[in-house]
Scaffold this motif. Structure first.
Motif, PDB file in Angstrom:
ATOM      1  N   ASP A   2     -14.591 -17.448 -13.655  1.00  0.00           N
ATOM      2  CA  ASP A   2     -14.465 -18.872 -13.964  1.00  0.00           C
ATOM      3  C   ASP A   2     -14.126 -19.066 -15.447  1.00  0.00           C
ATOM      4  O   ASP A   2     -13.249 -19.862 -15.792  1.00  0.00           O
ATOM      5  CB  ASP A   2     -15.774 -19.608 -13.657  1.00  0.00           C
ATOM      6  CG  ASP A   2     -16.104 -19.664 -12.181  1.00  0.00           C
ATOM      7  OD1 ASP A   2     -15.164 -19.613 -11.363  1.00  0.00           O
ATOM      8  OD2 ASP A   2     -17.300 -19.744 -11.861  1.00  0.00           O
ATOM      9  N   LEU A   3     -14.840 -18.347 -16.292  1.00  0.00           N
ATOM     10  CA  LEU A   3     -14.635 -18.485 -17.731  1.00  0.00           C
ATOM     11  C   LEU A   3     -13.255 -17.969 -18.136  1.00  0.00           C
ATOM     12  O   LEU A   3     -12.558 -18.588 -18.952  1.00  0.00           O
ATOM     13  CB  LEU A   3     -15.736 -17.728 -18.479  1.00  0.00           C
ATOM     14  CG  LEU A   3     -15.996 -18.111 -19.934  1.00  0.00           C
ATOM     15  CD1 LEU A   3     -16.316 -19.589 -20.079  1.00  0.00           C
ATOM     16  CD2 LEU A   3     -17.121 -17.259 -20.520  1.00  0.00           C
ATOM     17  N   THR A   4     -12.859 -16.859 -17.541  1.00  0.00           N
ATOM     18  CA  THR A   4     -11.537 -16.303 -17.822  1.00  0.00           C
ATOM     19  C   THR A   4     -10.440 -17.285 -17.431  1.00  0.00           C
ATOM     20  O   THR A   4      -9.490 -17.508 -18.194  1.00  0.00           O
ATOM     21  CB  THR A   4     -11.366 -14.970 -17.067  1.00  0.00           C
ATOM     22  OG1 THR A   4     -12.272 -14.007 -17.615  1.00  0.00           O
ATOM     23  CG2 THR A   4      -9.942 -14.450 -17.188  1.00  0.00           C
ATOM     24  N   LEU A  20      -8.055 -11.008 -22.996  1.00  0.00           N
ATOM     25  CA  LEU A  20      -7.025 -11.889 -22.437  1.00  0.00           C
ATOM     26  C   LEU A  20      -5.641 -11.589 -23.000  1.00  0.00           C
ATOM     27  O   LEU A  20      -4.673 -12.212 -22.572  1.00  0.00           O
ATOM     28  CB  LEU A  20      -7.375 -13.355 -22.722  1.00  0.00           C
ATOM     29  CG  LEU A  20      -8.762 -13.834 -22.281  1.00  0.00           C
ATOM     30  CD1 LEU A  20      -8.857 -15.351 -22.439  1.00  0.00           C
ATOM     31  CD2 LEU A  20      -9.066 -13.426 -20.856  1.00  0.00           C
ATOM     32  N   GLY A  21      -5.543 -10.670 -23.953  1.00  0.00           N
ATOM     33  CA  GLY A  21      -4.244 -10.351 -24.533  1.00  0.00           C
ATOM     34  C   GLY A  21      -4.373  -9.942 -25.982  1.00  0.00           C
ATOM     35  O   GLY A  21      -5.449  -9.529 -26.443  1.00  0.00           O
ATOM     36  N   PRO A  81      -2.727 -12.174 -18.120  1.00  0.00           N
ATOM     37  CA  PRO A  81      -3.566 -12.900 -17.152  1.00  0.00           C
ATOM     38  C   PRO A  81      -3.999 -12.054 -15.963  1.00  0.00           C
ATOM     39  O   PRO A  81      -5.159 -12.142 -15.532  1.00  0.00           O
ATOM     40  CB  PRO A  81      -2.679 -14.067 -16.726  1.00  0.00           C
ATOM     41  CG  PRO A  81      -1.289 -13.678 -17.089  1.00  0.00           C
ATOM     42  CD  PRO A  81      -1.405 -12.791 -18.279  1.00  0.00           C
ATOM     43  N   ASP A  82      -3.095 -11.260 -15.408  1.00  0.00           N
ATOM     44  CA  ASP A  82      -3.465 -10.463 -14.236  1.00  0.00           C
ATOM     45  C   ASP A  82      -4.524  -9.423 -14.593  1.00  0.00           C
ATOM     46  O   ASP A  82      -5.512  -9.243 -13.863  1.00  0.00           O
ATOM     47  CB  ASP A  82      -2.232  -9.781 -13.646  1.00  0.00           C
ATOM     48  CG  ASP A  82      -1.250 -10.777 -13.046  1.00  0.00           C
ATOM     49  OD1 ASP A  82      -1.673 -11.924 -12.742  1.00  0.00           O
ATOM     50  OD2 ASP A  82      -0.066 -10.426 -12.895  1.00  0.00           O
ATOM     51  N   ALA A  83      -4.308  -8.745 -15.708  1.00  0.00           N
ATOM     52  CA  ALA A  83      -5.288  -7.746 -16.147  1.00  0.00           C
ATOM     53  C   ALA A  83      -6.621  -8.402 -16.481  1.00  0.00           C
ATOM     54  O   ALA A  83      -7.694  -7.837 -16.209  1.00  0.00           O
ATOM     55  CB  ALA A  83      -4.753  -6.983 -17.358  1.00  0.00           C
ATOM     56  N   ALA A  84      -6.578  -9.597 -17.067  1.00  0.00           N
ATOM     57  CA  ALA A  84      -7.809 -10.302 -17.430  1.00  0.00           C
ATOM     58  C   ALA A  84      -8.600 -10.684 -16.178  1.00  0.00           C
ATOM     59  O   ALA A  84      -9.833 -10.535 -16.135  1.00  0.00           O
ATOM     60  CB  ALA A  84      -7.476 -11.538 -18.250  1.00  0.00           C
ATOM     61  N   ARG A  85      -7.908 -11.171 -15.160  1.00  0.00           N
ATOM     62  CA  ARG A  85      -8.612 -11.553 -13.922  1.00  0.00           C
ATOM     63  C   ARG A  85      -9.223 -10.321 -13.251  1.00  0.00           C
ATOM     64  O   ARG A  85     -10.363 -10.361 -12.761  1.00  0.00           O
ATOM     65  CB  ARG A  85      -7.639 -12.257 -12.978  1.00  0.00           C
ATOM     66  CG  ARG A  85      -7.173 -13.621 -13.493  1.00  0.00           C
ATOM     67  CD  ARG A  85      -6.232 -14.301 -12.506  1.00  0.00           C
ATOM     68  NE  ARG A  85      -5.796 -15.590 -13.026  1.00  0.00           N
ATOM     69  CZ  ARG A  85      -4.559 -15.850 -13.474  1.00  0.00           C
ATOM     70  NH1 ARG A  85      -3.620 -14.896 -13.433  1.00  0.00           N
ATOM     71  NH2 ARG A  85      -4.254 -17.049 -13.940  1.00  0.00           N
ATOM     72  N   ALA A  86      -8.476  -9.237 -13.243  1.00  0.00           N
ATOM     73  CA  ALA A  86      -9.010  -8.011 -12.646  1.00  0.00           C
ATOM     74  C   ALA A  86     -10.209  -7.500 -13.434  1.00  0.00           C
ATOM     75  O   ALA A  86     -11.207  -7.039 -12.848  1.00  0.00           O
ATOM     76  CB  ALA A  86      -7.913  -6.946 -12.586  1.00  0.00           C
TER      77      ALA A  86
END
Length: 475
Positions: A25-27, A117-118, A49-54
């Motif tokens: 949720d926070l991500t 996140l990057g 974004p994809d790596a952050a969600r994973a």
């Protein structure tokens, strides 16, 4: 009703512990903020974004929730390598570089439960104290986007100040955490040399650059700082004999308690006074006066002091700054053409230095370290202006003339680099605003290993001025 990014990082961590929202949720919240704000402000050069969600899902399922920054987003400064993510060092020379391995500080923050996140923006190779690289758009100050964010951790500062991140790691080799923190109204902590295992500076030229946190509050800075030092909460590799990473920590306790009465020095002199005409703006003097008045009211001892004149510092530091650029891997005319004019100038000047000149500069700075520590030793901490001037407009620095550019950097921020040379810890704290609504800060210098005192003083000052309630308008 407050949004998630309005909460402090510590509040967010506590809410995660209670299950009020999840790491994912926070991500998602911060990724949406980045998507909306980053095109205008230039805080991130790469978003993953994809790596952050994973990673957020992995943290929730596999990382103990007691980890120091469990589920909290951050951004890697683009001088630090993360395996599989483009790392450009702020330079067109590394436009296509994707590292196969991660740097130790990156791994430490992962171990601590953080979610990257990057990559946040930095100037070319982190050399100047402003973030306006030709490799991407400038990092714009959220308080006034016509102004710069400082550097070299400028992207990190913009991300935190605008609510794209709860906090962010930076690195400080001459002021690169403290300068953008001051320009963007944040807390910025430069640790003692040897304090953070993943970036001790002991093994680098002159021992200048160390990692440090940028945050909105002293407690948030301490939260990230503890994660940098001992990410698992257990003993880690000490690497060097200078200092064990667990000494005096965890630092979050010192920042939360904010206790103690201290003897404070106050000075407006710097190591550059013998070589450059340093003018301190009225706004910078007022910020210092406001901090002195606040600490005096709290019962701290206050005494004015001044540094002994020293003609040796300026030429020696210039030598090290140039020598640091000598190893930039640009060997052909085509590669050199990809470098910015200032970087080319520094690289060539560094390669022209003799071994004797470099050895003498290192010896001079080692002597200055002993001198500065001796001069400040009767105080628990020493206050200076954070910056000598108000935040500078984008494009203010001369991009072609290296000598003039160096002078401009010194005149903007004369109070920072002497502490990298000496290895002393220092913290920048927001204290006041200019008539135009720009943040102004104060720097507090600690004794060797004195981060707990700095964070306690930061917490005390924060309780009086409540800077965590101030946010740039429109973001």
């Amino acid at each position: 009703m407050a949004e998630l990014h309005d909460l402090t990082a510590l509040d967010q961590w506590q809410a995660l512990q209670k299950g009020e929202f999840s790491p994912l949720d926070l991500t998602e919240h911060y990724l949406a903020r980045i998507e909306r704000l980053n095109p205008e402000l230039g805080a991130f050069v790469t978003v993953t974004p994809d790596a952050a969600r994973a990673r957020a899902a992995e943290v929730e399922q596999s990382v103990p929730c007691t980890a120091p920054i469990w589920g909290l987003p951050f951004g890697d400064k683009d001088l630090e390598m993360r395996a599989g993510v483009p790392t450009r060092f702020g330079s067109r020379l590394f436009a296509d570089f994707v590292p196969p391995i991660s740097d130790e500080i990156v791994e430490a923050l992962d171990t601590a439960g953080g979610v990257s996140l990057g990559k946040t923006a930095t100037p070319e190779f982190g050399l100047p104290s402003y973030t306006e690289s030709l490799a991407g758009p400038p990092a714009r100050n959220p308080w006034d986007p016509t102004l710069g964010s400082g550097g070299s951790s400028g992207g990190a500062a913009v991300a935190v100040a605008s609510g794209m991140l709860p906090f962010a790691p930076g690195s400080d080799g001459g002021g690169s955490v403290r300068i953008p923190a001051a320009a963007c109204g944040l807390v910025g902590l430069k640790p003692s040399r040897g304090r953070v295992p993943g970036g001790s500076a002991i093994d680098s030229l002159a021992g200048l650059a160390v990692p440090g946190p940028l945050a909105r509050t002293a407690s948030d800075a301490a939260l990230l700082f503890d994660a940098m030092i001992a990410p698992s909460g257990y003993p880690v590799d000490h690497h060097y004999a200078l200092r064990a990473p667990g000494d005096d920590g965890p630092f979050l306790a010192a920042a939360v308690r904010g206790e103690g009465r201290f003897q404070l020095g106050v000075m407006t002199t710097s190591a550059w006074d013998s070589a450059y005409d340093i003018t301190i703006a009225p706004e910078a003097r007022q910020a210092l006066a406001d901090a002195v008045a606040a600490f005096s009211t709290m019962g701290h001892g206050i005494e004015e002091t001044a540094l002994e004149p020293d003609d040796s510092f300026a030429p020696a530091f210039r030598t090290i700054w140039q020598a640091g650029a000598a190893s930039i891997p640009a060997e052909t005319p085509e590669q050199e053409e990809l470098l910015e004019p200032l970087t080319r100038w520094l690289m060539h000047r560094g390669r022209e230095l003799s071994a004797r000149t470099l050895a003498e500069a290192l010896k001079t700075l080692a002597a200055y370290e002993r001198s500065l520590i001796r001069q400040l030793s009767r105080f628990d901490a020493v206050l200076t202006p954070a910056l000598a001037l108000t935040p500078r407009p984008i494009g203010w620095y001369d991009s072609e003339d290296g000598e003039r550019n160096f002078a401009q950097q010194v005149q903007y921020t004369p109070f920072t680099s002497m502490l990298n040379v000496s290895g002393l810890p220092a913290i920048v704290l927001p204290i006041s605003e200019t008539d135009a609504g720009l943040p102004m800060g104060v720097q507090i210098i600690g004794r060797p290993g004195g981060e707990a005192t700095l964070l306690a003083l930061g917490a005390q000052l924060e309780r009086r001025v409540h800077w965590e309630r101030r946010h740039p308008q429109g973001w």
